[in-house]
Design an enzyme around this catalytic site. Sequence first.
Site, PDB file in Angstrom:
ATOM      1  N   ASN A 197       0.846  -1.187   0.000  1.00  0.00           N
ATOM      2  CA  ASN A 197       0.000   0.000   0.000  1.00  0.00           C
ATOM      3  C   ASN A 197       0.881   1.237   0.000  1.00  0.00           C
ATOM      4  O   ASN A 197       1.562   1.513   0.979  1.00  0.00           O
ATOM      5  CB  ASN A 197      -0.902  -0.042   1.239  1.00  0.00           C
ATOM      6  CG  ASN A 197      -1.711   1.220   1.444  1.00  0.00           C
ATOM      7  OD1 ASN A 197      -1.804   2.072   0.571  1.00  0.00           O
ATOM      8  ND2 ASN A 197      -2.294   1.344   2.620  1.00  0.00           N
ATOM      9  N   ARG A 198       0.844   2.013  -1.091  1.00  0.00           N
ATOM     10  CA  ARG A 198       1.731   3.167  -1.194  1.00  0.00           C
ATOM     11  C   ARG A 198       1.328   4.306  -0.270  1.00  0.00           C
ATOM     12  O   ARG A 198       2.046   5.302  -0.159  1.00  0.00           O
ATOM     13  CB  ARG A 198       1.790   3.658  -2.639  1.00  0.00           C
ATOM     14  CG  ARG A 198       0.547   4.337  -3.142  1.00  0.00           C
ATOM     15  CD  ARG A 198       0.604   4.587  -4.633  1.00  0.00           C
ATOM     16  NE  ARG A 198       1.596   5.555  -5.030  1.00  0.00           N
ATOM     17  CZ  ARG A 198       2.019   5.751  -6.276  1.00  0.00           C
ATOM     18  NH1 ARG A 198       1.542   5.009  -7.259  1.00  0.00           N
ATOM     19  NH2 ARG A 198       2.897   6.671  -6.559  1.00  0.00           N
ATOM     20  N   ASP A 199       0.183   4.191   0.431  1.00  0.00           N
ATOM     21  CA  ASP A 199      -0.261   5.270   1.321  1.00  0.00           C
ATOM     22  C   ASP A 199      -0.506   4.761   2.736  1.00  0.00           C
ATOM     23  O   ASP A 199      -1.390   5.253   3.432  1.00  0.00           O
ATOM     24  CB  ASP A 199      -1.541   5.913   0.751  1.00  0.00           C
ATOM     25  CG  ASP A 199      -1.821   7.286   1.364  1.00  0.00           C
ATOM     26  OD1 ASP A 199      -0.867   7.951   1.792  1.00  0.00           O
ATOM     27  OD2 ASP A 199      -3.004   7.681   1.411  1.00  0.00           O
ATOM     28  N   PHE A 200       0.296   3.790   3.193  1.00  0.00           N
ATOM     29  CA  PHE A 200       0.146   3.328   4.568  1.00  0.00           C
ATOM     30  C   PHE A 200       0.872   4.286   5.503  1.00  0.00           C
ATOM     31  O   PHE A 200       2.071   4.516   5.379  1.00  0.00           O
ATOM     32  CB  PHE A 200       0.704   1.916   4.755  1.00  0.00           C
ATOM     33  CG  PHE A 200       0.456   1.384   6.152  1.00  0.00           C
ATOM     34  CD1 PHE A 200      -0.734   0.756   6.459  1.00  0.00           C
ATOM     35  CD2 PHE A 200       1.395   1.564   7.159  1.00  0.00           C
ATOM     36  CE1 PHE A 200      -0.988   0.294   7.741  1.00  0.00           C
ATOM     37  CE2 PHE A 200       1.159   1.109   8.450  1.00  0.00           C
ATOM     38  CZ  PHE A 200      -0.037   0.478   8.741  1.00  0.00           C
TER      39      PHE A 200
END
Length: 307
Positions: A197-200
Amino acid sequence: MTGFVIPDDVVQMVRTAGGAAGRAWLEAVPGIVADVAARWDLSLGPPFEGGCVAWVAPAERADGSRVVLKVSFVDVETRYEADALALWDGRGAARLLDTEPERGAMLLERLEPGTPLIDHPDLGEAVSIGCGVLRRLWRPLPAGHPFMLVRDLAMNWAAELPATWERLGRPFERSLLEQAVAWCAQLAGADELVLVNRDFHLGNVLAAEREPWLAIDPKPLAGERAFDTGHLVRSTLRERPDQARLDRLVEQLVGELDLDATRIRAWALVRSVEDALWGLDSGQTDVTWDLACARQMSRGTAAPGGP
């Protein structure tokens, strides 16, 4: 839809990053919300403030159950959010209840009280909790999954970052750019493939009732686990990316997640440089924080093959 409100942050981001498609989406959102609210028999509350590329609001179904309606601007980052949530099926993340993927609409479990983990009074404990959530989200991927590969993203960045840097007038030192590009090529060689997940970050982990803490708002990819720590490190350091705090955080992530410290630092460096250039290219004038993070990561991260 009379009196329909889109939060200012969403309007600004979608107009800036989405171009003509973003402007068209802003025009279409009231109609999409009205349609899916009718289909799912929802009573809507006012939208949540903040956010970037989605209209998100609390809602109630006809049976009184409390849910969330999310309508996203569909782009390369958001297109497969519902697929990731479906794969997790509530394990470590908010549960997907229904979706109209072609319109970016999702009906989601409402997480209450919804306090973000970043507000936890003990940052070390918050990071430990976040690591526990991450371990649950790192799932093997089925054959034929739709998610973009992290290795492809890294190779795209290796090719595109130098051109963007030149086009923007060389806005920071060449050495920082070259170090990030070298690491892109190196990191692209990882063979590991799990759902990442690139936005964790800790702001996207909320207190809930079904489980103590659950993730929201994934931007899913397929790649190595260390990728997820890049943005987590940056966001956790917040306004003070000093060396001592960075070293403690990386040491904690290594211990909690069984990852290589160099790859954690390298992903944080790459994400910081890429975000700085993306921000400048999108019309932002102040990327001081991104560059401060990048320079801090650079000091402790030799170029691939270096001493």
